[in-house]
Design an enzyme around this catalytic site. Structure first.
Site, PDB file in Angstrom:
ATOM      1  N   PHE A  15     -11.936  -0.919   4.478  1.00 32.08           N
ATOM      2  CA  PHE A  15     -10.932  -0.126   5.191  1.00 32.08           C
ATOM      3  C   PHE A  15     -10.987  -0.405   6.692  1.00 32.08           C
ATOM      4  O   PHE A  15     -11.735   0.236   7.433  1.00 32.08           O
ATOM      5  CB  PHE A  15     -11.148   1.357   4.917  1.00 32.08           C
ATOM      6  CG  PHE A  15     -10.590   1.831   3.604  1.00 32.08           C
ATOM      7  CD1 PHE A  15     -10.429   0.973   2.536  1.00 32.08           C
ATOM      8  CD2 PHE A  15     -10.219   3.158   3.437  1.00 32.08           C
ATOM      9  CE1 PHE A  15      -9.905   1.413   1.323  1.00 32.08           C
ATOM     10  CE2 PHE A  15      -9.686   3.606   2.243  1.00 32.08           C
ATOM     11  CZ  PHE A  15      -9.530   2.740   1.183  1.00 32.08           C
TER      12      PHE A  15
ATOM     13  N   LYS B  43      -9.686   1.159  -9.655  1.00 31.28           N
ATOM     14  CA  LYS B  43     -10.267   1.440  -8.342  1.00 31.28           C
ATOM     15  C   LYS B  43     -11.398   2.462  -8.471  1.00 31.28           C
ATOM     16  O   LYS B  43     -11.229   3.521  -9.072  1.00 31.28           O
ATOM     17  CB  LYS B  43      -9.203   1.987  -7.385  1.00 31.28           C
ATOM     18  CG  LYS B  43      -8.212   0.957  -6.919  1.00 31.28           C
ATOM     19  CD  LYS B  43      -7.172   1.540  -5.977  1.00 31.28           C
ATOM     20  CE  LYS B  43      -7.711   1.756  -4.584  1.00 31.28           C
ATOM     21  NZ  LYS B  43      -6.662   2.227  -3.649  1.00 31.28           N
TER      22      LYS B  43
ATOM     23  N   ASP C  24       0.861  -1.188   0.000  1.00 28.47           N
ATOM     24  CA  ASP C  24       0.000   0.000   0.000  1.00 28.47           C
ATOM     25  C   ASP C  24       0.892   1.231   0.000  1.00 28.47           C
ATOM     26  O   ASP C  24       1.051   1.917   1.016  1.00 28.47           O
ATOM     27  CB  ASP C  24      -0.907  -0.028   1.234  1.00 28.47           C
ATOM     28  CG  ASP C  24      -2.053   0.973   1.131  1.00 28.47           C
ATOM     29  OD1 ASP C  24      -2.273   1.520   0.039  1.00 28.47           O
ATOM     30  OD2 ASP C  24      -2.731   1.194   2.147  1.00 28.47           O
TER      31      ASP C  24
ATOM     32  N   GLU D 243      -6.572   4.346  -9.411  1.00 28.96           N
ATOM     33  CA  GLU D 243      -7.847   4.891  -8.947  1.00 28.96           C
ATOM     34  C   GLU D 243      -8.444   5.942  -9.870  1.00 28.96           C
ATOM     35  O   GLU D 243      -7.758   6.884 -10.293  1.00 28.96           O
ATOM     36  CB  GLU D 243      -7.665   5.488  -7.545  1.00 28.96           C
ATOM     37  CG  GLU D 243      -8.966   5.894  -6.894  1.00 28.96           C
ATOM     38  CD  GLU D 243      -8.939   5.701  -5.389  1.00 28.96           C
ATOM     39  OE1 GLU D 243      -9.866   6.199  -4.739  1.00 28.96           O
ATOM     40  OE2 GLU D 243      -8.014   5.067  -4.864  1.00 28.96           O
TER      41      GLU D 243
ATOM     42  N   THR E 276     -13.181   0.447  -3.677  1.00 27.87           N
ATOM     43  CA  THR E 276     -12.510   0.987  -2.506  1.00 27.87           C
ATOM     44  C   THR E 276     -13.464   1.838  -1.668  1.00 27.87           C
ATOM     45  O   THR E 276     -14.636   1.975  -2.001  1.00 27.87           O
ATOM     46  CB  THR E 276     -11.267   1.794  -2.950  1.00 27.87           C
ATOM     47  OG1 THR E 276     -10.508   2.179  -1.800  1.00 27.87           O
ATOM     48  CG2 THR E 276     -11.669   3.032  -3.731  1.00 27.87           C
TER      49      THR E 276
END
Length: 383
Positions: free
Chosen positions: A188, A141, A27, A105, A166
């Site tokens: 998350f 994403k 990440d 993303e 996400t």
């Protein structure tokens, strides 16, 4: 009797143990971190790219993105084009390091626009393919809004483009993603914990009682129980205890701090999640419609709050990145044009030139020289 140093040195690290039961994803947008910990995949987002973009070692990627943006005839579109290119450039570099996939993303400002999200995703895939990377190595994403999930459904079904949903905090979001047939979700963990710490009387949780861990565990078990193809990638950790408690999850995307902590530890890692154990759970299957989704999301204050907050944060970082690129484009405009010559042009001087901008374009010229060895390239500025 304590173990001998020789025997201890042969013990697998906690990170290596985790890799035996879970796909580890980095990440981060920092290439050196990826090389160090050797993850299978990597994820990016506007915040990570913004951090990396401010590191001097990535200046050449910024310059290349700006040059790409300048090709747009519409000056208003140049920063957007540059930012898209920057995401793809970072993605290409990452794909040269990791053996698996990279997540790129879609701009968070498109989170509630299904058609614009589809268009942006297709554009990213085309840009990667121009660089020689197939869509099989890319995850698009999208935020887990109803519009984002439906955009992913179209991308998966009609275009074979794999999606990573996400900013996922609630069970309704997870069910909707599974029914849409998306490739992967990123719940998350840490941000769920943040909400409970901020909004309840309990300020600390043991890993097995962590609300983020419990949420991901429930989603994982539900998916495996009903044999959905969508896989779960826990994300956004606040401590390594959360990571260890989710050992066995399909994937876990872990930041540099916890990758290092796990790499430096030989503490045993116990597998807590598995398909076999998930099958034993007694779940009732949920049928998800748009009406049910919106109603359930609104009733889940934590998920509703964190989804909105996450979109706003990613929007803000995207705007900061865009502003940085706009400033660099403005430097180019103020110089009139950056001219690349094979020999010195008579009368070329620095008179009237913004010297800070000149220094930046000098660096770009050097970058181009490295890209085209044997050519004598000089940067000439017109005041």
């Amino acid at each position: 009797m304590s173990e001998s140093p020789k025997k201890k040195s042969k013990m697998a690290t906690s990170l290596d143990q985790l890799k035996e039961m879970t796909v580890v994803v980095a990440d981060t947008g920092d290439f050196e971190t990826m090389k160090k910990y050797k993850p299978t995949d990597a994820t990016t987002n506007p915040s990570l790219i913004l951090q990396a973009a401010n590191m001097p070692q990535y200046a050449s990627l910024i310059d290349e993105a700006v040059e790409y943006g300048k090709n747009s005839k519409n000056k208003d579109d140049q920063a957007t084009e540059a930012m898209d290119k920057l995401f793809v450039l970072f993605g290409c570099e990452i794909l040269g390091i990791v053996p698996g996939r990279v997540s790129i993303e879609v701009d968070a400002r498109l989170s509630y626009d299904k058609e614009a999200s589809i268009s942006k995703a297709k554009k990213f895939i085309a840009m990667f393919e121009e660089q020689g990377f197939s869509k099989e190595r890319i995850l698009i994403k999208l935020a887990s809004t109803w519009e984002g999930i439906q955009a992913a459904k179209v991308l998966e079904e009609e275009f074979g483009i794999h999606c990573n949903l996400t900013l996922l905090f609630g069970f309704a979001q997870a069910v909707a993603c599974a029914e849409a047939g998306v490739t992967l979700i990123s719940p998350f963990v840490g941000r769920i914990l943040d909400w409970y710490v901020a909004n309840t009387d309990q300020k600390s949780f043991e890993p097995h009682e962590d609300p983020g861990v419990k949420s991901v565990t429930r989603i994982y078990n539900y998916y495996k129980k009903f044999e959905y193809k969508t896989v779960v990638m826990g994300a956004s950790f606040r401590n390594s205890g959360e990571v260890r408690e989710l050992a066995g999850c399909d994937l876990l995307t872990i930041g540099p701090k916890f990758l290092e902590e796990l790499q430096n530890s030989t503490e045993p890692v116990t597998q807590h999640l598995s398909e076999a154990s998930a099958k034993k759970h007694d779940f009732e299957k949920v049928e998800m419609t748009e009406e049910v989704f919106r109603c359930e999301l609104k009733k889940d204050q934590m998920a509703d709050d964190k989804l909105s907050e996450g979109i706003v944060k990613f929007e803000a970082d995207a705007m900061k990145l865009e502003k940085m690129l706009q400033e660099k484009l403005k430097d180019c405009w103020s110089l009139n044009r950056l001219i690349v010559l094979g020999k010195l042009k008579p009368g070329c001087s620095d008179a009237g030139v913004d010297m800070k901008a000149k220094d930046r374009t000098d660096q770009l010229c050097k970058t181009r020289s490295r890209a085209a060895p044997g050519r004598s390239l000089l940067c000439c500025y017109k005041a």
